[in-house]
Structure formats: C-alpha cells, structure tokens
Design a protein around this motif. Sequence first.
Motif, PDB file in Angstrom:
ATOM      1  N   ARG A  80       0.806  -1.222   0.000  1.00 35.20           N
ATOM      2  CA  ARG A  80       0.000   0.000   0.000  1.00 35.20           C
ATOM      3  C   ARG A  80       0.842   1.278   0.000  1.00 35.20           C
ATOM      4  O   ARG A  80       0.303   2.358  -0.249  1.00 35.20           O
ATOM      5  CB  ARG A  80      -0.944   0.006   1.205  1.00 35.20           C
ATOM      6  CG  ARG A  80      -2.120  -0.909   1.012  1.00 35.20           C
ATOM      7  CD  ARG A  80      -3.313  -0.479   1.798  1.00 35.20           C
ATOM      8  NE  ARG A  80      -4.497  -1.163   1.321  1.00 35.20           N
ATOM      9  CZ  ARG A  80      -5.726  -0.854   1.678  1.00 35.20           C
ATOM     10  NH1 ARG A  80      -5.931   0.129   2.521  1.00 35.20           N
ATOM     11  NH2 ARG A  80      -6.749  -1.510   1.197  1.00 35.20           N
ATOM     12  N   LEU A  83       0.564   3.434  -2.978  1.00 38.55           N
ATOM     13  CA  LEU A  83      -0.589   4.331  -3.104  1.00 38.55           C
ATOM     14  C   LEU A  83      -0.251   5.738  -2.647  1.00 38.55           C
ATOM     15  O   LEU A  83      -0.816   6.721  -3.143  1.00 38.55           O
ATOM     16  CB  LEU A  83      -1.771   3.797  -2.285  1.00 38.55           C
ATOM     17  CG  LEU A  83      -2.340   2.441  -2.700  1.00 38.55           C
ATOM     18  CD1 LEU A  83      -3.444   2.032  -1.747  1.00 38.55           C
ATOM     19  CD2 LEU A  83      -2.854   2.485  -4.124  1.00 38.55           C
ATOM     20  N   LEU A  84       0.673   5.856  -1.684  1.00 39.94           N
ATOM     21  CA  LEU A  84       1.097   7.178  -1.225  1.00 39.94           C
ATOM     22  C   LEU A  84       1.753   7.945  -2.372  1.00 39.94           C
ATOM     23  O   LEU A  84       1.566   9.154  -2.510  1.00 39.94           O
ATOM     24  CB  LEU A  84       2.065   7.055  -0.043  1.00 39.94           C
ATOM     25  CG  LEU A  84       1.503   6.425   1.239  1.00 39.94           C
ATOM     26  CD1 LEU A  84       2.604   6.309   2.284  1.00 39.94           C
ATOM     27  CD2 LEU A  84       0.346   7.247   1.775  1.00 39.94           C
ATOM     28  N   LEU A  87      -0.996   9.153  -4.665  1.00 36.78           N
ATOM     29  CA  LEU A  87      -1.674  10.300  -4.058  1.00 36.78           C
ATOM     30  C   LEU A  87      -0.838  11.566  -4.182  1.00 36.78           C
ATOM     31  O   LEU A  87      -1.345  12.631  -4.567  1.00 36.78           O
ATOM     32  CB  LEU A  87      -1.946  10.023  -2.573  1.00 36.78           C
ATOM     33  CG  LEU A  87      -3.235   9.290  -2.212  1.00 36.78           C
ATOM     34  CD1 LEU A  87      -3.276   9.025  -0.713  1.00 36.78           C
ATOM     35  CD2 LEU A  87      -4.461  10.091  -2.633  1.00 36.78           C
ATOM     36  N   THR A 200      -7.672   5.565  -6.398  1.00 35.35           N
ATOM     37  CA  THR A 200      -6.785   5.421  -5.247  1.00 35.35           C
ATOM     38  C   THR A 200      -7.568   5.402  -3.941  1.00 35.35           C
ATOM     39  O   THR A 200      -7.318   4.568  -3.059  1.00 35.35           O
ATOM     40  CB  THR A 200      -5.746   6.565  -5.218  1.00 35.35           C
ATOM     41  OG1 THR A 200      -4.988   6.544  -6.439  1.00 35.35           O
ATOM     42  CG2 THR A 200      -4.784   6.403  -4.042  1.00 35.35           C
ATOM     43  N   PHE A 201      -8.542   6.308  -3.814  1.00 35.09           N
ATOM     44  CA  PHE A 201      -9.345   6.360  -2.593  1.00 35.09           C
ATOM     45  C   PHE A 201     -10.250   5.131  -2.469  1.00 35.09           C
ATOM     46  O   PHE A 201     -10.534   4.676  -1.357  1.00 35.09           O
ATOM     47  CB  PHE A 201     -10.168   7.650  -2.534  1.00 35.09           C
ATOM     48  CG  PHE A 201      -9.390   8.825  -2.022  1.00 35.09           C
ATOM     49  CD1 PHE A 201      -8.945   8.858  -0.710  1.00 35.09           C
ATOM     50  CD2 PHE A 201      -9.074   9.885  -2.849  1.00 35.09           C
ATOM     51  CE1 PHE A 201      -8.225   9.933  -0.217  1.00 35.09           C
ATOM     52  CE2 PHE A 201      -8.345  10.975  -2.382  1.00 35.09           C
ATOM     53  CZ  PHE A 201      -7.914  10.990  -1.059  1.00 35.09           C
ATOM     54  N   LEU A 204      -7.982   2.673  -0.852  1.00 39.01           N
ATOM     55  CA  LEU A 204      -7.719   3.022   0.549  1.00 39.01           C
ATOM     56  C   LEU A 204      -8.942   2.788   1.431  1.00 39.01           C
ATOM     57  O   LEU A 204      -8.813   2.416   2.600  1.00 39.01           O
ATOM     58  CB  LEU A 204      -7.277   4.487   0.645  1.00 39.01           C
ATOM     59  CG  LEU A 204      -5.883   4.807   0.092  1.00 39.01           C
ATOM     60  CD1 LEU A 204      -5.644   6.309   0.099  1.00 39.01           C
ATOM     61  CD2 LEU A 204      -4.803   4.103   0.917  1.00 39.01           C
ATOM     62  N   GLN A 206     -11.084   0.506   0.931  1.00 33.14           N
ATOM     63  CA  GLN A 206     -11.370  -0.937   0.857  1.00 33.14           C
ATOM     64  C   GLN A 206     -12.675  -1.247   0.121  1.00 33.14           C
ATOM     65  O   GLN A 206     -13.437  -2.139   0.517  1.00 33.14           O
ATOM     66  CB  GLN A 206     -11.387  -1.553   2.260  1.00 33.14           C
ATOM     67  CG  GLN A 206     -10.032  -1.480   2.947  1.00 33.14           C
ATOM     68  CD  GLN A 206      -9.985  -2.244   4.247  1.00 33.14           C
ATOM     69  OE1 GLN A 206     -10.945  -2.257   5.007  1.00 33.14           O
ATOM     70  NE2 GLN A 206      -8.858  -2.883   4.523  1.00 33.14           N
ATOM     71  N   ASP A 239      -3.532  -2.999  -3.274  1.00 38.33           N
ATOM     72  CA  ASP A 239      -2.917  -1.895  -4.021  1.00 38.33           C
ATOM     73  C   ASP A 239      -3.521  -1.704  -5.411  1.00 38.33           C
ATOM     74  O   ASP A 239      -2.923  -1.055  -6.261  1.00 38.33           O
ATOM     75  CB  ASP A 239      -1.411  -2.148  -4.165  1.00 38.33           C
ATOM     76  CG  ASP A 239      -1.109  -3.488  -4.841  1.00 38.33           C
ATOM     77  OD1 ASP A 239      -2.073  -4.243  -5.120  1.00 38.33           O
ATOM     78  OD2 ASP A 239       0.064  -3.781  -5.095  1.00 38.33           O
TER      79      ASP A 239
END
Length: 295
Positions: A80, A83-84, A87, A200-201, A204, A206, A239
Amino acid sequence: MAHHHGHDHHSATGNIRVAFFLNFFFAIIELLGGLYTNSVAILSDALHDFGDSVSLGLAWYLQKVSSKGRDKYYSYGYKRFSLLGALFISVILLVGSIFVIKESIGRIIHPQEPDATGMFLLAILGVVVNGAAIIRLKKGSSLNERAVSLHLMEDVLGWIAVLVVSIVMMFVNLPILDPLLSIGISLWILSNVYRNLKDTFHVLLQQVPQQIDLDALQKEILSLEDVKSLHDIHLWTLDGEENIITLHVVTNPDTTMARWQELKTNIRALCRKANIQHATIELEREIDPCDMKEC
C-alpha cells in the motif's frame, strides 16, 4: 503467484526509476533552453519539471518500499505504500495544473513573444524524452505507475502544444495560441487526476474491486457439493492489483475433515480464477454456532 507479483513490483520500481532520471536531466536541459530562447513558458515548464522530479523520486522510493514482504509491523507487506506515491503525484498534478491555468490566463491578457525556432527544437526533444518514459511505464499496471504515466503524459501533450505553436508562430504572429492550448491540456489532465484519485481512494477505503464479480463468485461456491451457505464475506484489494477475500463457509453437518480440505482447495481455485490472490476460508458445520453470521 508470489514470484509474479514480486516481478511486477520490481518492474514497476525500474520503470519509475527510468522516468525519474529522464525527467530530472531533461528539466536541466529545459532550464538552459528556456534561458536561451527567452521563453517564459519553457522556463515555467522547467520549474514544473523540477517539481515533477521531486514527486517522481518519492514515487520511486515508495514503489521500492512497497515491494518489501510482510513483517511484524505490516502483516500484509508494504504494497500500500505505492498508493502514497499515487496520491502525492496526483496532488502535485492538481496544484501544477491550477498554476498553469492561472499563468495561461495571464499570458492571454499579456501575450509574450518567445524564440519560435528554439521552442520548436526543444519541443521535439521534449516529446522524444517524455515519450520514451511513457512507453516504459505503459506496461505497468500499479496505481503509482498510472499516476507517474499521467504526469509524463501531461508533459508530452504540453510539448506537442509547444511544437504546434512554435510552427504556427514561425509564419503567423499568434502568441495567444500557447496559453489557450495550455489551458485545454490542463483541463484534460485535471479530469484524469480526478479519475486516478477516485481509484486510489477506492483502494484506501477498501471498496470491493470493480473488476471482480462477487455475486458470481458466491454462486459458484454455493454450487459446490456440501456447501449450504456463506456469510461474513469481505473482499478488498491491497494496491489495486493484489486482491484479498475472507469468508465463512457453512457445510452439511456430516461433512468430514477430508471433505473440508477438498472444499478449501476447490474454493481457493475459484478465487484464483476470479483474480483473488489471497483467500482466508473459515469452514463450519451447519449446527456449529457462529457470532459472525449476521455480518
């Protein structure tokens, strides 16, 4: 399966590393070219590209971190972290596009006259360098790679706009074309940033992966012999690529331990077919109590 995902992450890290170095060295060339051509547009883009390099460097680092396996701190591993990067790059793109629109409006009000020939030569180089990076990233599938690829696509389209404008300005004095094209490209980039941020959100938060038909998977599992019902089903993605499911499977009261093992094997096979890489299956008989049945 694990080898495949390890290879994907290694490839993603390499792709972003190549994009970082291409972008950084080209930003230096762009800065010198902007000073030579006296083009404020190119100098602004050089500043933008140096900002890109910072975000690409961070994305490279986070993608590398995301390839680490599980440990006592992160039981699912570090996937994960990529993902940062997605973002961060999306936010940089958002801020950068708003800045470009603001500058472009200013240039519409106060047009500037750069060196058209110098712009033309730099534009060709810009399309080639950034295009090479995009081709490298095109094979990637992670959200981080998609965000980086979008970032570089913005640069390619920007240079195509500079190329077109420079050719036109060699024959016609229309400096207003540059800011108009910049605004159009920025609006296109903003729409893509919105889609990438939304994806992406979703990860995050789920959300159930959209590419997996959970209803169809449940029907297939329920069609297996001895399976009576399912409950406490949770499906999410780490991810955007690696998917995980947990579920409770209720069987006939007289189901043997050997049959349970067979059922687990069959259910995992169905999950793999549905592109779910990790399945945690809790088996229970119809007469067994379970606090999760209402979940």
